[in-house]
Scaffold this active site. Structure first.
Site, PDB file in Angstrom:
ATOM      1  N   ASP A 100       0.850  -1.194   0.000  1.00 24.78           N
ATOM      2  CA  ASP A 100       0.000   0.000   0.000  1.00 24.78           C
ATOM      3  C   ASP A 100       0.885   1.243   0.000  1.00 24.78           C
ATOM      4  OD1 ASP A 100      -2.815   1.102   2.093  1.00 24.78           O
ATOM      5  OD2 ASP A 100      -1.759   2.025   0.386  1.00 24.78           O
ATOM      6  N   GLY A 116     -12.259   4.389 -11.085  1.00 27.93           N
ATOM      7  CA  GLY A 116     -13.062   3.555 -11.983  1.00 27.93           C
ATOM      8  C   GLY A 116     -13.897   4.467 -12.848  1.00 27.93           C
ATOM      9  N   CYS A 171     -11.013  14.538 -15.792  1.00 27.08           N
ATOM     10  CA  CYS A 171     -11.928  14.909 -14.709  1.00 27.08           C
ATOM     11  C   CYS A 171     -11.498  16.177 -13.988  1.00 27.08           C
ATOM     12  CB  CYS A 171     -12.078  13.761 -13.719  1.00 27.08           C
ATOM     13  SG  CYS A 171     -13.221  12.507 -14.290  1.00 27.08           S
ATOM     14  N   TYR A 218     -12.612  12.698  -7.059  1.00 21.68           N
ATOM     15  CA  TYR A 218     -11.552  12.219  -7.961  1.00 21.68           C
ATOM     16  C   TYR A 218     -10.867  13.350  -8.731  1.00 21.68           C
ATOM     17  CZ  TYR A 218      -9.511   9.455 -11.778  1.00 21.68           C
ATOM     18  OH  TYR A 218      -8.650   8.894 -12.692  1.00 21.68           O
ATOM     19  N   LYS A 254      -6.906  14.728  -8.478  1.00 21.18           N
ATOM     20  CA  LYS A 254      -5.999  14.763  -9.633  1.00 21.18           C
ATOM     21  C   LYS A 254      -5.431  16.178  -9.836  1.00 21.18           C
ATOM     22  CE  LYS A 254      -6.073  10.503 -11.082  1.00 21.18           C
ATOM     23  NZ  LYS A 254      -4.827   9.695 -11.051  1.00 21.18           N
ATOM     24  N   ASN A 309     -10.672   9.058 -20.765  1.00 21.67           N
ATOM     25  CA  ASN A 309     -11.380   7.784 -20.848  1.00 21.67           C
ATOM     26  C   ASN A 309     -10.670   6.758 -21.722  1.00 21.67           C
ATOM     27  OD1 ASN A 309     -13.402   5.720 -20.860  1.00 21.67           O
ATOM     28  ND2 ASN A 309     -14.860   7.312 -20.231  1.00 21.67           N
ATOM     29  N   GLU A 322     -15.856  -0.575 -14.091  1.00 23.32           N
ATOM     30  CA  GLU A 322     -15.707  -0.475 -15.555  1.00 23.32           C
ATOM     31  C   GLU A 322     -16.234   0.852 -16.075  1.00 23.32           C
ATOM     32  OE1 GLU A 322     -17.652  -2.527 -13.951  1.00 23.32           O
ATOM     33  OE2 GLU A 322     -19.684  -2.385 -14.752  1.00 23.32           O
ATOM     34  N   LYS A 380     -22.455  -5.607 -22.028  1.00 22.79           N
ATOM     35  CA  LYS A 380     -23.919  -5.712 -22.040  1.00 22.79           C
ATOM     36  C   LYS A 380     -24.435  -6.274 -23.358  1.00 22.79           C
ATOM     37  CE  LYS A 380     -24.748  -2.119 -18.577  1.00 22.79           C
ATOM     38  NZ  LYS A 380     -25.410  -0.834 -18.235  1.00 22.79           N
ATOM     39  N   THR A 398     -22.066  12.969 -24.476  1.00 22.98           N
ATOM     40  CA  THR A 398     -20.972  12.684 -25.425  1.00 22.98           C
ATOM     41  C   THR A 398     -19.624  12.581 -24.699  1.00 22.98           C
ATOM     42  OG1 THR A 398     -20.571  15.042 -25.864  1.00 22.98           O
ATOM     43  CG2 THR A 398     -22.149  13.902 -27.317  1.00 22.98           C
TER      44      THR A 398
HETATM   45  N1  GKE Z   1     -19.621   3.148 -16.740  1.00 23.60           N
HETATM   46  C1  GKE Z   1     -20.764   3.129 -17.457  1.00 23.60           C
HETATM   47  N2  GKE Z   1     -21.492   1.960 -17.545  1.00 23.60           N
HETATM   48  N3  GKE Z   1     -21.146   4.292 -18.080  1.00 23.60           N
HETATM   49  C2  GKE Z   1     -22.277   4.238 -18.808  1.00 23.60           C
HETATM   50  C3  GKE Z   1     -23.061   3.053 -18.948  1.00 23.60           C
HETATM   51  C4  GKE Z   1     -22.633   1.878 -18.275  1.00 23.60           C
HETATM   52  O1  GKE Z   1     -23.252   0.801 -18.348  1.00 23.60           O
HETATM   53  N4  GKE Z   1     -24.110   3.333 -19.762  1.00 23.60           N
HETATM   54  C5  GKE Z   1     -23.993   4.630 -20.116  1.00 23.60           C
HETATM   55  N5  GKE Z   1     -22.905   5.189 -19.511  1.00 23.60           N
HETATM   56  C6  GKE Z   1     -22.521   6.596 -19.631  1.00 23.60           C
HETATM   57  C7  GKE Z   1     -22.276   7.262 -18.274  1.00 23.60           C
HETATM   58  O2  GKE Z   1     -23.524   7.608 -17.671  1.00 23.60           O
HETATM   59  C8  GKE Z   1     -21.478   8.488 -18.694  1.00 23.60           C
HETATM   60  O3  GKE Z   1     -22.346   9.536 -19.069  1.00 23.60           O
HETATM   61  C9  GKE Z   1     -20.694   7.988 -19.921  1.00 23.60           C
HETATM   62  O4  GKE Z   1     -21.284   6.736 -20.296  1.00 23.60           O
HETATM   63  C10 GKE Z   1     -19.225   7.743 -19.615  1.00 23.60           C
HETATM   64  O5  GKE Z   1     -19.161   7.054 -18.383  1.00 23.60           O
HETATM   65  P1  GKE Z   1     -17.766   6.448 -17.857  1.00 23.60           P
HETATM   66  O6  GKE Z   1     -17.004   5.894 -18.976  1.00 23.60           O
HETATM   67  O7  GKE Z   1     -18.098   5.542 -16.714  1.00 23.60           O
HETATM   68  O8  GKE Z   1     -16.970   7.689 -17.216  1.00 23.60           O
HETATM   69  P2  GKE Z   1     -16.844   9.237 -17.571  1.00 23.60           P
HETATM   70  O9  GKE Z   1     -16.255   9.409 -18.927  1.00 23.60           O
HETATM   71  O10 GKE Z   1     -18.119   9.958 -17.279  1.00 23.60           O
HETATM   72  O11 GKE Z   1     -15.809   9.664 -16.444  1.00 23.60           O
HETATM   73  C11 GKE Z   1     -14.532   9.035 -16.407  1.00 23.60           C
HETATM   74  O12 GKE Z   1     -13.642   9.914 -17.075  1.00 23.60           O
HETATM   75  C12 GKE Z   1     -12.284   9.454 -17.062  1.00 23.60           C
HETATM   76  C13 GKE Z   1     -11.415  10.527 -17.714  1.00 23.60           C
HETATM   77  O13 GKE Z   1     -11.935  10.819 -18.980  1.00 23.60           O
HETATM   78  C14 GKE Z   1     -14.158   8.861 -14.938  1.00 23.60           C
HETATM   79  O14 GKE Z   1     -15.054   7.912 -14.371  1.00 23.60           O
HETATM   80  C15 GKE Z   1     -12.732   8.381 -14.815  1.00 23.60           C
HETATM   81  O15 GKE Z   1     -12.645   7.045 -15.213  1.00 23.60           O
HETATM   82  C16 GKE Z   1     -11.781   9.202 -15.648  1.00 23.60           C
HETATM   83  O16 GKE Z   1     -11.571  10.437 -15.015  1.00 23.60           O
END
Ligand code: GKE
Length: 336
Positions: free
Chosen positions: A53, A78, A119, A148, A152, A177, A190, A199, A220
């Site tokens: 850790d 995540g 983020c 988060y 960062k 992402n 995930e 899915k 988007t």
């Molecule tokens: N995870 C997830 N799972 N998201 C879903 C799903 C599902 O089954 N169905 C639709 N979405 C939509 C979410 O509601 C969100 O609007 C979009 O897809 C992207 O979700 P994401 O991939 O979980 O995470 P975000 O891009 O919103 O945010 C992530 O950004 C990264 C940096 O770009 C963060 O969670 C971090 O992983 C990271 O900072």
């Protein structure tokens, strides 16, 4: 040959970076992760591996001894389903970066890489879908993702001040992402590409006609394939001066458009059950790569369709062999 420490080596990006170094013949790699070895996505027992850790400073001092380069991917994170419900846990990761910077200074390490995130960007610039790409300067005035995103952004500042005050060379990339094979696709951490591939694979396998989609599907994002991320990470690391760069894609799509790509890959169409109460994050996010391309020449090369095809295939192989991500990890260790 430089001695390289990869923190978070049991995770998605860390695991791919270690594999990259091994492919390039660099075997002076030290791997560290808080997870037990049988939960590492990629594990190489020819390397020096530590399960510890890094929120404990003594551990950070121990693993950075005689190390030249440090890559820090270690954090509790995540997709939206995780970071929206674990804000304090995500912020505690600040101890990891803080300890590693202090230990790097103490052990006279040469150079330090910190994996930051999109983020950190100001929420007010992400209120619509199909926004114009976020530039590095859009992190200020500061209004990052709760939990988060603040960790960062704070850790970015700490890297900068360790460079200015102590002369430790630091480099920072803001990831947008990242997705691809050998990452989590179930269990709650995930992100959308892997989740939606899973899915649709499961719907096709069970011949069920609909999948759950978080939000209204019009939000988007841009998604960057792991191979582009690794190349971008090394380009940022090897850049001559301290700076912060987007490592993301400029191919912005709605979640519905991404689902349509996956349906094409699967050759299987599904109805969408939109769950408006699920974690949605920002309305629109994409990367503007003009600065990173101008300064260090990097740009993303894999289209979303190409990256999703490779990701879908890998997840389908795991699901068809009866694996979830944890079973996949253990199977690799058990077969050694
Ligand atoms: N995870 C997830 N799972 N998201 C879903 C799903 C599902 O089954 N169905 C639709 N979405 C939509 C979410 O509601 C969100 O609007 C979009 O897809 C992207 O979700 P994401 O991939 O979980 O995470 P975000 O891009 O919103 O945010 C992530 O950004 C990264 C940096 O770009 C963060 O969670 C971090 O992983 C990271 O900072």
């Amino acid at each position: 040959m430089k001695k390289i420490l990869v923190c978070g080596a049991g995770g998605f990006i860390g695991g791919h970076l270690v594999s990259h170094f091994i492919e390039k013949g660099n075997t002076k790699i030290i791997c560290a992760d808080i997870k037990p070895k049988n939960f590492w996505f990629q594990f190489n027992d020819n390397l020096e591996n530590h399960c510890l850790d890094l929120k404990d400073y003594d551990n950070a001092l121990k693993v950075t001894q005689d190390v030249d380069y440090i890559f820090n991917f270690a954090c509790n994170m995540g997709g939206m389903g995780f970071i929206e419900n674990n804000k304090a846990e995500c912020m505690i990761s600040v101890l990891v970066n803080t300890n590693l910077l202090r230990a790097a200074k103490e052990n006279n390490c040469e150079k330090y890489f910190f994996s930051s995130s999109a983020c950190v960007y100001n929420a007010s610039k992400q209120k619509n879908s199909f926004i114009s790409g976020l530039k590095e300067t859009d992190a200020y005035p500061a209004d990052p993702e709760d939990g988060y995103g603040w960790e960062k952004l704070f850790s970015e500042r700490m890297c900068r001040h360790f460079t200015e005050d102590f002369g430790l060379e630091t480099r920072i990339a803001r990831y947008h992402n990242i997705y691809g094979p050998l990452g989590t696709f179930d269990g709650g951490r995930e992100k959308a590409p892997a989740a939606l591939c899973r899915k649709i694979i499961q719907a096709k396998k069970n011949n069920s006609k609909s999948i759950d989609v978080w939000g209204d599907g019009e939000q988007t994002r841009s998604f960057l394939y792991i191979d582009d991320c690794i190349k971008g990470t090394l380009d940022v690391f090897n850049h001559s001066e301290q700076d912060i760069f987007n490592i993301g894609s400029e191919e912005q799509v709605s979640i519905i458009q991404m689902i349509e790509m996956i349906e094409e890959i699967a050759d299987f169409k599904v109805d969408k059950n939109y769950q408006l109460d699920k974690p949605k994050g920002v309305r629109g996010r994409s990367s503007d790569n003009s600065y990173v391309t101008k300064k260090i020449g990097w740009k993303s090369e894999n289209t979303l369709k190409e990256g999703l095809t490779k990701t879908y295939k890998w997840i389908e192989e795991q699901i068809n062999s009866g694996s979830n991500i944890d079973k996949f990890c253990r199977s690799k260790i058990d077969n050694k």
